[in-house]
Design a protein around this motif. Structure first.
Motif, mmCIF file in Angstrom:
data_model
loop_
_atom_site.group_PDB
_atom_site.id
_atom_site.type_symbol
_atom_site.label_atom_id
_atom_site.label_comp_id
_atom_site.label_asym_id
_atom_site.label_seq_id
_atom_site.Cartn_x
_atom_site.Cartn_y
_atom_site.Cartn_z
ATOM 1 N N UNK A 164 0.825 -1.211 0.000
ATOM 2 C CA UNK A 164 0.000 0.000 0.000
ATOM 3 C C UNK A 164 0.858 1.260 0.000
ATOM 4 N N UNK A 165 0.230 2.344 -0.405
ATOM 5 C CA UNK A 165 0.771 3.695 -0.332
ATOM 6 C C UNK A 165 -0.123 4.499 0.601
ATOM 7 N N UNK A 166 0.461 5.184 1.576
ATOM 8 C CA UNK A 166 -0.287 6.039 2.497
ATOM 9 C C UNK A 166 -0.067 7.491 2.102
ATOM 10 N N UNK A 167 -1.155 8.208 1.795
ATOM 11 C CA UNK A 167 -1.025 9.619 1.441
ATOM 12 C C UNK A 167 -1.986 10.461 2.275
ATOM 13 N N UNK A 168 -1.652 11.746 2.376
ATOM 14 C CA UNK A 168 -2.466 12.692 3.143
ATOM 15 C C UNK A 168 -2.325 14.065 2.494
ATOM 16 N N UNK A 169 -3.275 14.393 1.640
ATOM 17 C CA UNK A 169 -3.306 15.706 0.986
ATOM 18 C C UNK A 169 -4.723 16.257 1.069
ATOM 19 N N UNK A 170 -4.874 17.537 1.437
ATOM 20 C CA UNK A 170 -3.872 18.449 1.974
ATOM 21 C C UNK A 170 -3.141 17.845 3.177
ATOM 22 N N UNK A 171 -1.876 18.197 3.290
ATOM 23 C CA UNK A 171 -0.972 17.462 4.163
ATOM 24 C C UNK A 171 -0.770 18.092 5.535
ATOM 25 N N UNK A 172 -0.838 17.256 6.531
ATOM 26 C CA UNK A 172 -0.327 17.557 7.857
ATOM 27 C C UNK A 172 1.020 16.843 7.959
ATOM 28 N N UNK A 173 2.167 17.557 8.006
ATOM 29 C CA UNK A 173 2.326 18.896 8.541
ATOM 30 C C UNK A 173 2.585 20.011 7.524
ATOM 31 N N UNK A 174 2.770 19.693 6.238
ATOM 32 C CA UNK A 174 3.349 20.688 5.325
ATOM 33 C C UNK A 174 2.333 21.654 4.742
ATOM 34 N N UNK A 175 1.044 21.278 4.719
ATOM 35 C CA UNK A 175 0.045 22.086 4.034
ATOM 36 C C UNK A 175 0.079 21.905 2.533
ATOM 37 N N UNK A 176 0.918 20.981 2.046
ATOM 38 C CA UNK A 176 1.015 20.720 0.615
ATOM 39 C C UNK A 176 -0.227 20.029 0.079
ATOM 40 N N UNK A 177 -0.493 20.225 -1.216
ATOM 41 C CA UNK A 177 -1.649 19.601 -1.857
ATOM 42 C C UNK A 177 -1.210 18.931 -3.160
ATOM 43 N N UNK A 178 -2.084 18.054 -3.654
ATOM 44 C CA UNK A 178 -1.917 17.447 -4.977
ATOM 45 C C UNK A 178 -3.107 17.865 -5.830
ATOM 46 N N UNK A 179 -2.851 18.289 -7.058
ATOM 47 C CA UNK A 179 -3.924 18.638 -7.982
ATOM 48 C C UNK A 179 -4.392 17.391 -8.731
ATOM 49 N N UNK A 180 -5.495 17.520 -9.437
ATOM 50 C CA UNK A 180 -5.983 16.420 -10.275
ATOM 51 C C UNK A 180 -4.912 16.014 -11.287
ATOM 52 N N UNK A 181 -4.222 17.003 -11.853
ATOM 53 C CA UNK A 181 -3.163 16.724 -12.836
ATOM 54 C C UNK A 181 -1.973 16.017 -12.192
ATOM 55 N N UNK A 182 -1.665 16.353 -10.944
ATOM 56 C CA UNK A 182 -0.598 15.647 -10.227
ATOM 57 C C UNK A 182 -0.956 14.178 -10.047
ATOM 58 N N UNK A 183 -2.190 13.926 -9.635
ATOM 59 C CA UNK A 183 -2.631 12.550 -9.420
ATOM 60 C C UNK A 183 -2.692 11.759 -10.732
ATOM 61 N N UNK A 184 -3.049 12.443 -11.793
ATOM 62 C CA UNK A 184 -3.176 11.791 -13.097
ATOM 63 C C UNK A 184 -1.880 11.069 -13.481
ATOM 64 N N UNK A 185 -0.757 11.647 -13.082
ATOM 65 C CA UNK A 185 0.546 11.049 -13.401
ATOM 66 C C UNK A 185 0.842 9.811 -12.550
#
Length: 386
Positions: A164-185
């Motif tokens: 498995x891959x564990x992800x958390x976006x918007x992210x705690x602690x960084x506040x970073x996000x992934x866009x639809x285009x980011x996920x598409x890749x």
């Protein structure tokens, strides 16, 4: 007496709680450490819970939770996030997102299975993997990439042992996000490998500068994705301990078995509160979100002006400033800041090795507190920046 569990004894206490507990022993401390909204739960949400109790609704619900609530959750996710789930077979109401994380790993992992983690990451993920007899494999997220997960890094991390891959976006602690285009890749890599994705989307409603996106929106990998969400952050309902998990029906059935034995059902009154939140609470969320946005802008501008390089967080209520210019480690910075200026933050190392050189500051506090804390931080670093 017999020895206690070695596995549990080897797990370190939360780095977040360490500084929070220390701050509680001191007078005059401004604590920017804990990720909890400073807003009270909107009264109409509380009122619905109280009304449910007055009507004698104080018994167990179905193990999966009130069907009415599950239906509302699925409707909410379809309308706002374009995610499609069946309320009867693919939805489970849990005691906070924390239970959902725990039972997701327990349902997926066999001893020795690998879980890809993003570093830095929320403090509860790695211990949950270890307790489920899995092994964490870290991908370092980089400041220069806005703390996003890059496709080449994911591809290089996957092995035959990856479950498995564990992800958390918007992210705690960084506040970073992934866009639809980011996920598409990422989608072709996830599909080809057959790995599961556990997506903690607890901050979905606190996406500021762009529309929230999720891997569960991609039909070709939809059955590989487990979505975790809840009411704590968006609706200011941390103390209600109400979350949920959405997944394909086979995974959901296994998680429900664990939930049956360890929990039975989430608190009934909290479920009625959640029902009201989803039906009539979005306006409350928007008011709180706008307040967070103002706080974020002030805090990021102040930190950058005083010399602490800080990426603009596009979600959550955290900033993750780089403090390397001071010459202090993350732990030293937080300890000295608390001792000298009575401001409590969390060292980046609480969230993984890649957090060294950073601190996490929560802006789930009033503007007045944030302004005063910034003044104290600026005074603290003024003699340390060469």
């Amino acid at each position: 007496m017999k020895e206690l569990s070695r596995k549990v004894k080897d797990i370190k206490p939360s780095g977040i709680r360490k500084f929070f507990d220390l701050a509680n022993t001191m007078e005059g401390v401004i604590s920017l450490g804990v990720g909890e909204p400073d807003f009270n739960t909107p009264w109409h949400i509380c009122e619905n819970a109280i009304y449910s109790m007055s009507q004698g609704k104080t018994h167990y619900t179905a193990n999966r939770g009130l069907l009415e609530l599950r239906q509302e959750i699925c409707k909410f996710h379809k309308t706002r996030y374009n995610q499609n789930y069946d309320p009867e077979t693919e939805t489970l109401v849990t005691v906070g997102g924390s239970e959902a994380i725990d039972i997701a790993f327990r349902a997926l992992l066999n001893p020795g299975d690998e879980v890809i983690m993003l570093d830095p990451n929320y403090v509860a993920y790695a211990p949950a993997v270890e307790l489920a007899d899995g092994k964490c494999v870290m991908i370092q997220l980089k400041e220069e990439n806005d703390f996003k997960l890059l496709p080449e890094d994911l591809k290089n991390a996957i092995t035959d042992k990856t479950k498995a891959l564990m992800i958390n976006f918007p992210s705690n602690p960084t506040g970073g996000v992934m866009t639809y285009e980011d996920y598409e890749k990422l989608v072709p890599i996830i599909k080809e490998s057959g790995i599961y994705v556990i997506s903690d989307e607890i901050y979905a409603e606190l996406s500021f500068d762009q529309e929230f996106a999720s891997l569960a929106q991609f039909e070709e990998i939809r059955d590989q994705v487990i979505v975790i969400n809840g009411f704590s952050k968006a609706f200011a309902m941390t103390g209600w301990r109400l979350g949920y998990v959405l997944s394909n029906k086979e995974i959901s059935a296994q998680m429900t078995k664990i939930h049956q034995y360890i929990i039975m059902s989430a608190p009934t009154a909290a479920q009625y509160a959640g029902l009201e939140a989803l039906r009539n609470g979005i306006d409350d969320v928007l008011v709180m979100k706008n307040d967070y946005l103002n706080r974020r802008n002030l805090l990021v501008n102040r930190l950058n002006r005083m010399g602490l390089k800080t990426n603009m967080p596009h979600g959550t209520f955290y900033v993750f400033p780089n403090i390397q210019i001071t010459g202090l480690s993350s732990d030293e910075f937080c300890e000295k800041l608390l001792e000298e200026e009575k401001v409590a933050c969390v060292p980046g190392t609480a969230f993984g090795e890649s957090g060294e050189g950073f601190i996490r500051i929560s802006y789930a506090y009033s503007l007045d507190h944030i302004k005063e804390a910034c003044d104290r931080i600026e005074h603290f670093i003024s003699s340390r920046i060469k």
